[in-house]
Design an enzyme around this catalytic site. Structure first.
Site, PDB file in Angstrom:
ATOM      1  N   ASP A 179       0.490   5.177   1.900  1.00 48.95           N
ATOM      2  CA  ASP A 179      -0.259   5.704   3.039  1.00 48.95           C
ATOM      3  C   ASP A 179      -1.345   6.689   2.607  1.00 48.95           C
ATOM      4  O   ASP A 179      -1.131   7.537   1.747  1.00 48.95           O
ATOM      5  CB  ASP A 179       0.691   6.418   4.011  1.00 48.95           C
TER       6      ASP A 179
ATOM      7  N   ARG B 127       6.203   7.377  13.441  1.00 49.82           N
ATOM      8  CA  ARG B 127       6.127   7.939  12.090  1.00 49.82           C
ATOM      9  C   ARG B 127       5.549   9.348  12.122  1.00 49.82           C
ATOM     10  O   ARG B 127       4.614   9.634  12.885  1.00 49.82           O
ATOM     11  CB  ARG B 127       5.241   7.057  11.202  1.00 49.82           C
TER      12      ARG B 127
ATOM     13  N   HIS C  87       0.841  -1.199   0.000  1.00 49.55           N
ATOM     14  CA  HIS C  87       0.000   0.000   0.000  1.00 49.55           C
ATOM     15  C   HIS C  87       0.873   1.244   0.000  1.00 49.55           C
ATOM     16  O   HIS C  87       2.075   1.187   0.240  1.00 49.55           O
ATOM     17  CB  HIS C  87      -0.903   0.017   1.237  1.00 49.55           C
TER      18      HIS C  87
ATOM     19  N   HIS D 127       4.754   0.180   0.139  1.00 49.15           N
ATOM     20  CA  HIS D 127       5.542  -0.540   1.130  1.00 49.15           C
ATOM     21  C   HIS D 127       4.724  -1.653   1.777  1.00 49.15           C
ATOM     22  O   HIS D 127       3.494  -1.678   1.690  1.00 49.15           O
ATOM     23  CB  HIS D 127       6.116   0.403   2.192  1.00 49.15           C
TER      24      HIS D 127
END
Length: 298
Positions: free
Chosen positions: A108, A274, A106, A260
Protein backbone atom coordinates in the site's frame (compact mmCIF):
# COMPACT_ATOMS: atom_id res chain seq x y z
CA UNK A 1 12.01 -16.87 14.21
CA UNK A 2 10.84 -20.04 15.89
CA UNK A 3 10.56 -23.25 13.88
CA UNK A 4 7.58 -24.37 15.97
CA UNK A 5 4.24 -24.15 14.15
CA UNK A 6 2.38 -23.02 17.29
CA UNK A 7 4.05 -21.10 20.09
CA UNK A 8 3.31 -18.69 22.94
CA UNK A 9 4.36 -15.06 22.70
CA UNK A 10 5.98 -13.35 25.71
CA UNK A 11 2.77 -11.53 26.69
CA UNK A 12 0.68 -14.71 26.69
CA UNK A 13 -0.98 -14.68 23.25
CA UNK A 14 -0.65 -17.74 21.02
CA UNK A 15 0.63 -17.70 17.45
CA UNK A 16 -0.07 -20.42 14.88
CA UNK A 17 2.06 -20.07 11.76
CA UNK A 18 0.22 -20.21 8.44
CA UNK A 19 3.18 -21.04 6.18
CA UNK A 20 6.94 -21.32 6.77
CA UNK A 21 7.69 -18.05 4.95
CA UNK A 22 4.75 -15.89 6.00
CA UNK A 23 1.72 -15.39 8.20
CA UNK A 24 0.43 -16.37 11.64
CA UNK A 25 -2.95 -16.51 13.36
CA UNK A 26 -2.87 -14.93 16.81
CA UNK A 27 -5.37 -16.11 19.42
CA UNK A 28 -6.22 -15.36 23.03
CA UNK A 29 -7.36 -11.78 22.38
CA UNK A 30 -10.78 -10.19 22.93
CA UNK A 31 -10.77 -6.75 21.34
CA UNK A 32 -13.99 -5.72 23.09
CA UNK A 33 -11.69 -5.32 26.11
CA UNK A 34 -8.91 -2.71 26.30
CA UNK A 35 -5.71 -3.89 24.65
CA UNK A 36 -3.06 -4.40 27.34
CA UNK A 37 0.53 -3.22 26.77
CA UNK A 38 1.74 -6.85 26.92
CA UNK A 39 -0.74 -7.99 24.27
CA UNK A 40 0.02 -4.98 22.07
CA UNK A 41 3.70 -5.88 22.24
CA UNK A 42 2.86 -9.50 21.35
CA UNK A 43 1.03 -8.30 18.24
CA UNK A 44 3.96 -6.12 17.17
CA UNK A 45 6.41 -8.96 17.80
CA UNK A 46 4.34 -11.43 15.77
CA UNK A 47 3.94 -8.94 12.95
CA UNK A 48 7.68 -8.37 12.65
CA UNK A 49 8.27 -12.12 12.71
CA UNK A 50 5.63 -13.16 10.17
CA UNK A 51 4.81 -10.09 8.05
CA UNK A 52 1.03 -10.57 8.34
CA UNK A 53 -1.05 -11.73 11.30
CA UNK A 54 -4.73 -12.61 11.65
CA UNK A 55 -7.34 -12.42 14.38
CA UNK A 56 -10.61 -14.36 14.26
CA UNK A 57 -13.97 -13.97 15.99
CA UNK A 58 -13.81 -10.20 16.57
CA UNK A 59 -17.28 -9.50 15.13
CA UNK A 60 -18.42 -7.77 18.36
CA UNK A 61 -16.07 -4.82 17.92
CA UNK A 62 -16.80 -1.52 16.18
CA UNK A 63 -14.91 1.47 14.86
CA UNK A 64 -13.65 2.50 18.31
CA UNK A 65 -11.97 -0.85 18.93
CA UNK A 66 -10.66 -1.05 15.37
CA UNK A 67 -9.05 2.35 15.86
CA UNK A 68 -7.57 1.37 19.23
CA UNK A 69 -6.03 -1.72 17.63
CA UNK A 70 -4.50 0.37 14.86
CA UNK A 71 -3.06 2.80 17.41
CA UNK A 72 -1.05 -0.06 18.90
CA UNK A 73 1.04 0.11 15.71
CA UNK A 74 1.35 3.89 15.35
CA UNK A 75 -0.63 6.95 14.30
CA UNK A 76 -3.55 6.21 11.93
CA UNK A 77 -3.75 8.07 8.63
CA UNK A 78 -6.78 10.32 8.17
CA UNK A 79 -7.62 10.43 4.47
CA UNK A 80 -10.82 8.36 4.28
CA UNK A 81 -14.03 9.62 2.62
CA UNK A 82 -16.15 9.85 5.82
CA UNK A 83 -15.42 13.07 7.80
CA UNK A 84 -16.80 11.41 10.95
CA UNK A 85 -14.34 8.52 10.60
CA UNK A 86 -11.46 9.81 8.46
CA UNK A 87 -9.22 6.92 9.51
CA UNK A 88 -11.43 4.41 7.67
CA UNK A 89 -10.90 3.44 4.05
CA UNK A 90 -13.83 1.34 2.79
CA UNK A 91 -12.83 -1.80 0.89
CA UNK A 92 -15.84 -3.03 -1.06
CA UNK A 93 -16.43 -5.13 -4.15
CA UNK A 94 -19.52 -6.32 -5.96
CA UNK A 95 -20.08 -9.97 -6.79
CA UNK A 96 -18.29 -11.12 -9.95
CA UNK A 97 -16.68 -7.69 -10.52
CA UNK A 98 -12.97 -6.93 -10.47
CA UNK A 99 -13.13 -3.27 -9.40
CA UNK A 100 -12.36 -2.77 -5.74
CA UNK A 101 -10.57 -6.09 -5.32
CA UNK A 102 -6.96 -4.78 -5.44
CA UNK A 103 -6.23 -7.69 -7.76
CA UNK A 104 -2.56 -7.04 -8.45
CA UNK A 105 0.45 -7.72 -6.27
CA UNK A 106 1.40 -4.56 -4.37
CA UNK A 107 2.14 -2.94 -1.05
CA UNK A 108 0.00 0.00 0.00
CA UNK A 109 0.96 3.58 -0.73
CA UNK A 110 4.15 3.23 -2.77
CA UNK A 111 3.19 6.51 -4.43
CA UNK A 112 3.67 8.35 -1.11
CA UNK A 113 7.02 9.72 0.10
CA UNK A 114 6.18 8.05 3.43
CA UNK A 115 4.06 4.96 2.68
CA UNK A 116 1.91 3.50 5.45
CA UNK A 117 3.77 1.09 7.67
CA UNK A 118 0.92 -1.17 8.78
CA UNK A 119 -2.57 -1.90 7.40
CA UNK A 120 -5.40 -3.25 9.58
CA UNK A 121 -8.31 -4.67 7.57
CA UNK A 122 -11.56 -5.80 9.26
CA UNK A 123 -14.26 -7.93 7.64
CA UNK A 124 -17.78 -6.56 8.14
CA UNK A 125 -19.61 -8.49 5.41
CA UNK A 126 -17.13 -10.89 3.83
CA UNK A 127 -17.85 -12.82 0.68
CA UNK A 128 -19.52 -16.13 1.47
CA UNK A 129 -17.49 -17.92 -1.22
CA UNK A 130 -14.35 -16.59 -2.89
CA UNK A 131 -12.82 -13.18 -2.37
CA UNK A 132 -9.71 -14.39 -0.52
CA UNK A 133 -6.60 -12.27 -0.01
CA UNK A 134 -3.14 -13.61 -0.81
CA UNK A 135 0.05 -12.40 0.87
CA UNK A 136 3.64 -12.89 -0.22
CA UNK A 137 6.83 -12.34 1.76
CA UNK A 138 9.10 -9.54 0.56
CA UNK A 139 11.93 -10.84 2.75
CA UNK A 140 11.68 -14.34 1.26
CA UNK A 141 11.49 -12.87 -2.24
CA UNK A 142 14.70 -10.93 -1.62
CA UNK A 143 16.48 -13.80 0.11
CA UNK A 144 15.75 -16.09 -2.83
CA UNK A 145 17.55 -13.87 -5.34
CA UNK A 146 21.01 -14.83 -6.55
CA UNK A 147 23.88 -12.74 -5.23
CA UNK A 148 24.55 -11.08 -8.60
CA UNK A 149 20.97 -9.77 -8.75
CA UNK A 150 21.12 -8.59 -5.14
CA UNK A 151 24.27 -6.62 -5.92
CA UNK A 152 22.72 -5.17 -9.08
CA UNK A 153 19.53 -3.88 -7.44
CA UNK A 154 20.91 -2.87 -4.04
CA UNK A 155 21.21 0.81 -4.97
CA UNK A 156 18.42 1.07 -7.54
CA UNK A 157 15.27 3.16 -7.12
CA UNK A 158 12.05 3.23 -9.10
CA UNK A 159 9.58 5.98 -9.95
CA UNK A 160 5.99 5.83 -8.66
CA UNK A 161 2.98 8.09 -9.20
CA UNK A 162 -0.63 7.94 -8.05
CA UNK A 163 -1.88 9.96 -11.01
CA UNK A 164 -0.15 7.82 -13.60
CA UNK A 165 -1.38 4.53 -12.16
CA UNK A 166 -4.92 5.12 -10.80
CA UNK A 167 -7.59 6.46 -13.20
CA UNK A 168 -9.64 9.40 -11.99
CA UNK A 169 -12.92 7.51 -12.32
CA UNK A 170 -11.81 4.63 -10.10
CA UNK A 171 -14.16 4.48 -7.13
CA UNK A 172 -11.54 3.61 -4.51
CA UNK A 173 -10.93 7.26 -3.63
CA UNK A 174 -14.59 8.16 -3.26
CA UNK A 175 -14.96 11.04 -5.73
CA UNK A 176 -13.18 12.96 -8.48
CA UNK A 177 -12.60 15.80 -6.01
CA UNK A 178 -10.91 13.39 -3.61
CA UNK A 179 -8.73 12.09 -6.42
CA UNK A 180 -7.67 15.65 -7.31
CA UNK A 181 -6.82 16.30 -3.67
CA UNK A 182 -4.72 13.15 -3.37
CA UNK A 183 -3.03 13.73 -6.72
CA UNK A 184 -1.91 17.16 -5.52
CA UNK A 185 -0.85 15.68 -2.17
CA UNK A 186 1.20 12.87 -3.74
CA UNK A 187 3.39 14.08 -6.62
CA UNK A 188 5.69 11.51 -8.26
CA UNK A 189 8.24 9.94 -5.91
CA UNK A 190 11.05 7.41 -6.04
CA UNK A 191 11.35 4.31 -3.85
CA UNK A 192 14.18 1.81 -3.30
CA UNK A 193 13.97 -1.54 -5.06
CA UNK A 194 15.29 -3.09 -1.84
CA UNK A 195 13.97 -1.85 1.49
CA UNK A 196 15.30 -2.39 5.00
CA UNK A 197 12.84 -2.80 7.86
CA UNK A 198 13.39 -0.01 10.41
CA UNK A 199 12.83 -2.31 13.42
CA UNK A 200 14.38 -5.63 12.44
CA UNK A 201 16.87 -4.61 9.75
CA UNK A 202 15.46 -7.30 7.45
CA UNK A 203 15.91 -6.66 3.74
CA UNK A 204 12.91 -7.01 1.48
CA UNK A 205 12.15 -6.73 -2.21
CA UNK A 206 10.11 -3.53 -2.42
CA UNK A 207 9.61 -3.14 -6.17
CA UNK A 208 6.29 -4.22 -7.69
CA UNK A 209 4.73 -4.00 -11.12
CA UNK A 210 1.61 -2.23 -9.81
CA UNK A 211 3.38 0.93 -8.68
CA UNK A 212 6.83 0.89 -10.30
CA UNK A 213 6.76 2.96 -13.48
CA UNK A 214 10.45 2.81 -14.35
CA UNK A 215 13.91 2.34 -12.85
CA UNK A 216 15.83 5.55 -12.26
CA UNK A 217 18.87 5.71 -14.55
CA UNK A 218 17.58 3.04 -16.95
CA UNK A 219 15.62 3.41 -20.15
CA UNK A 220 12.34 1.49 -20.33
CA UNK A 221 13.83 -1.20 -22.55
CA UNK A 222 16.10 -2.20 -19.67
CA UNK A 223 14.15 -1.06 -16.63
CA UNK A 224 10.66 -2.41 -17.31
CA UNK A 225 11.78 -6.02 -17.86
CA UNK A 226 13.75 -5.80 -14.61
CA UNK A 227 10.64 -4.59 -12.78
CA UNK A 228 8.65 -7.48 -14.22
CA UNK A 229 11.34 -10.01 -13.33
CA UNK A 230 11.61 -8.83 -9.73
CA UNK A 231 7.84 -8.56 -9.31
CA UNK A 232 7.46 -12.14 -10.50
CA UNK A 233 9.35 -13.33 -7.40
CA UNK A 234 6.20 -12.61 -5.36
CA UNK A 235 4.25 -15.09 -7.48
CA UNK A 236 6.19 -18.07 -6.09
CA UNK A 237 3.89 -20.30 -3.98
CA UNK A 238 6.66 -20.99 -1.45
CA UNK A 239 6.65 -17.29 -0.49
CA UNK A 240 2.85 -17.04 -0.23
CA UNK A 241 -0.21 -17.77 1.85
CA UNK A 242 -3.94 -17.37 1.15
CA UNK A 243 -6.44 -16.03 3.69
CA UNK A 244 -10.14 -16.88 3.56
CA UNK A 245 -12.24 -14.18 5.17
CA UNK A 246 -15.01 -14.70 7.70
CA UNK A 247 -17.14 -12.19 9.59
CA UNK A 248 -15.17 -10.55 12.40
CA UNK A 249 -11.77 -11.56 11.02
CA UNK A 250 -8.94 -9.02 10.99
CA UNK A 251 -5.77 -9.04 8.93
CA UNK A 252 -2.81 -6.89 9.99
CA UNK A 253 0.14 -6.64 7.64
CA UNK A 254 3.40 -4.76 7.46
CA UNK A 255 3.70 -3.10 4.06
CA UNK A 256 7.48 -3.16 4.37
CA UNK A 257 7.56 -6.97 4.77
CA UNK A 258 4.82 -8.27 2.46
CA UNK A 259 2.84 -7.65 -0.69
CA UNK A 260 -0.80 -8.63 -1.07
CA UNK A 261 -3.32 -9.52 -3.79
CA UNK A 262 -7.11 -9.47 -3.59
CA UNK A 263 -8.46 -12.49 -5.48
CA UNK A 264 -11.25 -11.19 -7.78
CA UNK A 265 -13.53 -14.23 -7.62
CA UNK A 266 -16.06 -13.09 -5.00
CA UNK A 267 -19.46 -14.71 -5.59
CA UNK A 268 -21.29 -12.26 -3.33
CA UNK A 269 -20.80 -8.59 -2.47
CA UNK A 270 -18.26 -7.96 0.26
CA UNK A 271 -17.54 -5.05 2.60
CA UNK A 272 -14.46 -4.50 4.71
CA UNK A 273 -12.85 -1.49 6.40
CA UNK A 274 -9.17 -0.64 6.57
CA UNK A 275 -7.12 1.64 8.79
CA UNK A 276 -3.52 2.33 7.81
CA UNK A 277 -0.77 3.64 10.04
CA UNK A 278 1.73 6.37 9.23
CA UNK A 279 5.22 5.24 8.30
CA UNK A 280 8.42 7.09 7.62
CA UNK A 281 10.33 7.16 4.36
CA UNK A 282 11.20 3.66 3.17
CA UNK A 283 14.79 2.88 4.10
CA UNK A 284 17.19 1.78 1.39
CA UNK A 285 20.26 -0.29 2.20
CA UNK A 286 22.34 2.92 2.14
CA UNK A 287 19.85 4.68 4.45
CA UNK A 288 20.00 1.80 6.94
CA UNK A 289 23.78 1.64 6.92
CA UNK A 290 24.03 5.41 7.45
CA UNK A 291 21.58 5.22 10.36
CA UNK A 292 23.52 2.36 11.96
CA UNK A 293 26.70 4.44 11.80
CA UNK A 294 24.94 7.34 13.50
CA UNK A 295 23.70 5.06 16.28
CA UNK A 296 27.06 3.35 16.82
CA UNK A 297 28.91 4.41 19.99
CA UNK A 298 31.77 6.80 19.42
Amino acid sequence: MTTERTYTLPGGLSAHRCQPAIGAEVSGLDLTQPLSPAHAEDLRTALCAHGVIFLRRQEAIGFKEHLALAEAFGTPIKDGPDPARPQITPVAAKAFQREGTASSWHSDGNYSPEPPSVSILRALEPCTFGGDTCFSSATAAYAGLDEETKARIGTLRYRSSLAERIPKGYGHFGSSEKWDELNAKYPPVTQPCVSVHPVTGARGLYVNATWALGIIGMDDAEGLPLIQRLSAEFYRPEYQMRWTWEKGAIAIWDNRLVQHYGVPDQTTDRRLERITVHGGAVLSIADWEARQKQLAPA
